[in-house]
Design an enzyme around this catalytic site. Structure first.
Site, PDB file in Angstrom:
ATOM      1  N   SER A  44      13.339  -2.936 -12.274  1.00 49.14           N
ATOM      2  CA  SER A  44      14.215  -2.672 -11.134  1.00 49.14           C
ATOM      3  C   SER A  44      15.637  -3.177 -11.357  1.00 49.14           C
ATOM      4  O   SER A  44      16.580  -2.666 -10.759  1.00 49.14           O
ATOM      5  CB  SER A  44      13.620  -3.268  -9.856  1.00 49.14           C
ATOM      6  N   GLY A  91       0.266   0.036  -5.005  1.00 49.61           N
ATOM      7  CA  GLY A  91      -1.023  -0.648  -4.867  1.00 49.61           C
ATOM      8  C   GLY A  91      -1.931  -0.314  -6.017  1.00 49.61           C
ATOM      9  O   GLY A  91      -2.104   0.861  -6.353  1.00 49.61           O
ATOM     10  N   ASN A 119      -0.241   1.342   5.728  1.00 48.39           N
ATOM     11  CA  ASN A 119       0.695   0.539   4.942  1.00 48.39           C
ATOM     12  C   ASN A 119       1.448  -0.355   5.906  1.00 48.39           C
ATOM     13  O   ASN A 119       2.115   0.140   6.814  1.00 48.39           O
ATOM     14  CB  ASN A 119       1.661   1.467   4.192  1.00 48.39           C
ATOM     15  N   GLY A 120       1.330  -1.658   5.709  1.00 48.35           N
ATOM     16  CA  GLY A 120       1.995  -2.594   6.620  1.00 48.35           C
ATOM     17  C   GLY A 120       1.039  -3.693   6.993  1.00 48.35           C
ATOM     18  O   GLY A 120       0.010  -3.892   6.349  1.00 48.35           O
ATOM     19  N   ASP A 180      18.606  -9.698 -11.902  1.00 48.27           N
ATOM     20  CA  ASP A 180      17.249  -9.470 -11.389  1.00 48.27           C
ATOM     21  C   ASP A 180      17.351  -9.124  -9.908  1.00 48.27           C
ATOM     22  O   ASP A 180      18.376  -9.364  -9.267  1.00 48.27           O
ATOM     23  CB  ASP A 180      16.384 -10.725 -11.603  1.00 48.27           C
ATOM     24  N   ASP A 181      16.248  -8.575  -9.376  1.00 47.87           N
ATOM     25  CA  ASP A 181      16.286  -8.158  -7.969  1.00 47.87           C
ATOM     26  C   ASP A 181      16.033  -9.311  -7.008  1.00 47.87           C
ATOM     27  O   ASP A 181      16.450  -9.273  -5.863  1.00 47.87           O
ATOM     28  CB  ASP A 181      15.265  -7.035  -7.724  1.00 47.87           C
ATOM     29  N   CYS A 231      15.018  -5.329   8.691  1.00 54.04           N
ATOM     30  CA  CYS A 231      14.209  -6.549   8.715  1.00 54.04           C
ATOM     31  C   CYS A 231      14.797  -7.458   7.648  1.00 54.04           C
ATOM     32  O   CYS A 231      14.960  -7.060   6.497  1.00 54.04           O
ATOM     33  CB  CYS A 231      12.748  -6.279   8.401  1.00 54.04           C
ATOM     34  N   CYS A 291      12.497  -2.489   6.164  1.00 55.45           N
ATOM     35  CA  CYS A 291      12.367  -3.556   5.160  1.00 55.45           C
ATOM     36  C   CYS A 291      13.377  -3.299   4.046  1.00 55.45           C
ATOM     37  O   CYS A 291      13.257  -2.321   3.317  1.00 55.45           O
ATOM     38  CB  CYS A 291      10.956  -3.556   4.580  1.00 55.45           C
ATOM     39  N   CYS A 303       6.767 -13.295   4.109  1.00 56.82           N
ATOM     40  CA  CYS A 303       6.727 -12.002   4.800  1.00 56.82           C
ATOM     41  C   CYS A 303       5.388 -11.881   5.520  1.00 56.82           C
ATOM     42  O   CYS A 303       4.349 -12.156   4.942  1.00 56.82           O
ATOM     43  CB  CYS A 303       6.861 -10.867   3.789  1.00 56.82           C
ATOM     44  N   CYS A 356       0.820  -1.195   0.000  1.00 59.07           N
ATOM     45  CA  CYS A 356       0.000   0.000   0.000  1.00 59.07           C
ATOM     46  C   CYS A 356       0.860   1.255   0.000  1.00 59.07           C
ATOM     47  O   CYS A 356       2.030   1.233   0.359  1.00 59.07           O
ATOM     48  CB  CYS A 356      -0.843   0.050   1.265  1.00 59.07           C
ATOM     49  N   CYS A 387      12.529 -12.445   5.549  1.00 62.28           N
ATOM     50  CA  CYS A 387      12.297 -13.339   4.410  1.00 62.28           C
ATOM     51  C   CYS A 387      13.581 -13.984   3.898  1.00 62.28           C
ATOM     52  O   CYS A 387      13.513 -14.936   3.120  1.00 62.28           O
ATOM     53  CB  CYS A 387      11.597 -12.571   3.285  1.00 62.28           C
ATOM     54  N   TYR A 443      13.526  -3.394  -4.344  1.00 60.45           N
ATOM     55  CA  TYR A 443      12.515  -3.685  -5.365  1.00 60.45           C
ATOM     56  C   TYR A 443      11.299  -2.791  -5.358  1.00 60.45           C
ATOM     57  O   TYR A 443      10.869  -2.308  -6.400  1.00 60.45           O
ATOM     58  CB  TYR A 443      12.090  -5.153  -5.178  1.00 60.45           C
TER      59      TYR A 443
HETATM   60  S1  SF4 Z   1      10.197 -10.080   5.680  1.00 64.59           S
HETATM   61 FE1  SF4 Z   1      11.292  -9.307   3.861  1.00 64.59          FE
HETATM   62  S2  SF4 Z   1       9.758  -8.272   2.593  1.00 64.59           S
HETATM   63 FE2  SF4 Z   1       8.869  -8.566   4.634  1.00 64.59          FE
HETATM   64  S3  SF4 Z   1       9.295  -6.637   5.743  1.00 64.59           S
HETATM   65 FE3  SF4 Z   1      10.963  -8.051   6.208  1.00 64.59          FE
HETATM   66  S4  SF4 Z   1      12.541  -7.629   4.658  1.00 64.59           S
HETATM   67 FE4  SF4 Z   1      10.620  -6.727   3.945  1.00 64.59          FE
END
Ligand code: SF4
Length: 493
Positions: A303, A45, A119-120, A370-371, A458, A256, A407, A18, A461, A262
């Site tokens: 990207s 979004g 957003n989140g 690629d990303d 973060c 993030c 995620c 978002c 993932c 990306y």
């Molecule tokens: S898990 Fe990955 S995509 Fe999700 S917020 Fe963390 S770094 Fe970003």
């Protein structure tokens, strides 16, 4: 989110969630700047778009499914009276795909009106929803934004605005950048870990809050700064400035890293770093860690472009003959989401999106950048496509570490079962996508390009360890979700 059979939307990569915006102006209607800002944030979004304004007496809102250009017509903009307002573009991450979850979310209660753009993704929305439902709150959607709105509305009955926001922040756990309008006052809030971006901009006659600085540029404004993690920003109703309240402090942030890799626009500055430059730096790091001297390096658009340009620059500095080439052309009219009824057709999808320029590929050794690789379908197709066009070798380089876990913070990343890297090592993936070689960027190289320590990102993932307390998952720091037990939190103010 569905990726199985049937008329499910097929997405080839991770999908952003978002975009949020908020505006307070002096003597000018807020609707049009909000509308332009949403256009600037459209990449965040595409499912629905909405604006809520306040004219000093009442709220006006228009929320519709579809792209910004389709969701509003001139009459809708004209009807949105008032010099302050908030807006939202949405890709559903929590809650169902229909209008009941489109935002901004509005609620009227005893002490006024409230509108929220989020957003989140909250990790503990269900616990709070159950508690509030038990107190008689009626919910109209299964989204987490409504949970925040009700919690805040309840707190506003007992506390002033700043204390009410603080109480709600002490209860919600997860990722959130919010623009909120309480009557005609516009606020911005960023979660204590700063997981999703939010920034402040100054206009000639007011202030703006937006997910990305590109929205501020679109309004001819100046980026003032990012909203700090855990900060509440309250825009003055007359557009003359803003007040700041640092409501929660944490030792470490959890930005993030995928925003820079990306999701975000390359022309946005997020947490002090221009996204385009970070991507170029990621490309340079990719060369340093796993560069291979091929005839050409080409990006998977869009990207991958900045990665490949940084990679080619570093290659040439190192004396390699690798030239940057745009070898894959994108069909701009295929959105990020399109319907592919069968697996077979999904596998063909890449031909709809990308077409190689044969002369830049034929007889050449190629590095393709690629990303990320999510399911591996696109990468497999691209390698095959380039080989069909006469590429002698195709080497893949990825500007992020392998995605091994889902995620929970608002990105549609696919499930563990769907992620090609969840249970395979890099060589198995190379074999699966039939590339001549495959390398990913290390986590340290990502942190280096972002000018952050690993502890401030973060990385859920790519490590499977998250900065939030998520049921059934490991954490990478000492963190516990708040206890939601129905007790009055006023004493904790
Ligand atoms: S898990 Fe990955 S995509 Fe999700 S917020 Fe963390 S770094 Fe970003």
């Amino acid at each position: 989110m569905t990726h199985g059979s049937g008329q499910a939307p097929y997405r080839s990569g991770p999908t952003e969630k978002c975009g949020v915006v908020g505006v307070a102006l002096d003597d000018r209607a807020a609707a049009r700047p909000l509308y332009y800002s949403l256009y600037a944030l459209q990449h965040r979004g595409q499912e629905s778009a909405g604006i809520v304004t306040h004219d000093g007496f009442q709220q006006h809102d228009h929320v519709a499914m579809g792209l910004v250009g389709d969701a509003f017509d001139e009459a809708d903009i004209e009807r949105l009276n008032g010099e302050s307002g908030i807006g939202h573009v949405r890709y559903p991450t929590a809650g169902s795909v229909d209008k009941s979850c489109a935002q901004p979310f509005t609620v009227s209660f005893k002490s006024g009106s409230l509108a929220l753009s989020h957003n989140g993704n909250l990790v503990n929305a269900d616990e709070i929803r159950d508690e509030l439902a038990g107190m008689g709150h009626a919910f109209t959607s299964d989204g987490d934004t409504e949970v925040i709105a009700h919690d805040l509305a309840r707190n506003l009955l007992e506390a002033d605005l700043v204390r009410a926001v603080k109480r709600t922040m002490s209860r919600i756990h997860g990722s959130y950048s919010l623009t909120i309008m309480h009557d005609e006052t516009v606020l911005g809030v960023r979660d204590p870990e700063g997981n999703r971006p939010l920034c402040i901009g100054e206009l000639e006659d007011g202030y703006v809050l937006a997910s990305e600085s590109a929205a501020i540029d679109t309004l001819d404004g100046d980026l003032v700064r990012d909203v700090a993690p855990g900060e509440l920003v309250v825009l003055h109703e007359d557009g003359s400035g803003f007040d700041s309240y640092q409501l929660v402090e944490r030792e470490n942030t959890a930005h993030c890293f995928f925003e820079h890799v990306y999701f975000a626009r390359p022309d946005s500055v997020i947490d002090d770093e221009l996204v385009y430059e970070v991507r170029r730096e990621l490309g340079r790091n990719l060369w340093d860690e796993s560069g291979i001297d091929t005839d050409v390096v080409m990006p998977v658009p869009d990207s991958g472009r900045a990665f490949a340009s940084g990679y080619a620059e570093a290659a040439q500095e190192a004396g390699a003959g690798t030239e940057f080439a745009e070898g894959l052309m994108k069909n701009r009219y295929v959105g990020r989401t399109f319907i592919m009824p069968t697996q077979d057709e999904r596998e063909r999808a890449v031909r709809l999106k990308l077409n190689p320029i044969k002369s830049t590929v034929e007889g050449k050794t190629v590095t393709l950048i690629d990303d990320s690789i999510v399911r591996g379908t696109t990468s497999t197709q691209l390698v095959q496509l380039l080989k069909d066009c006469g590429a002698e070798e195709v080497h893949m380089r990825i500007g992020a570490p392998p995605i091994v876990a889902p995620c929970y913070m608002g990105i549609d990343m696919a499930t563990r079962e769907e992620l090609i890297a969840a249970n395979r090592d890099v060589d198995d993936i190379r074999e699966a996508i039939e590339a001549d070689s495959l390398s990913y960027l290390s986590i340290d190289a990502v942190a280096d390009a972002l000018n952050r320590s690993r502890a401030d990102l973060c990385l859920g993932c790519v490590t499977g360890e998250y900065p939030y307390d998520i049921e059934g998952e490991a954490t990478d720091r000492e963190v516990e979700r708040p206890v939601i037990d129905g007790q009055d939190l006023a004493a904790d103010d």
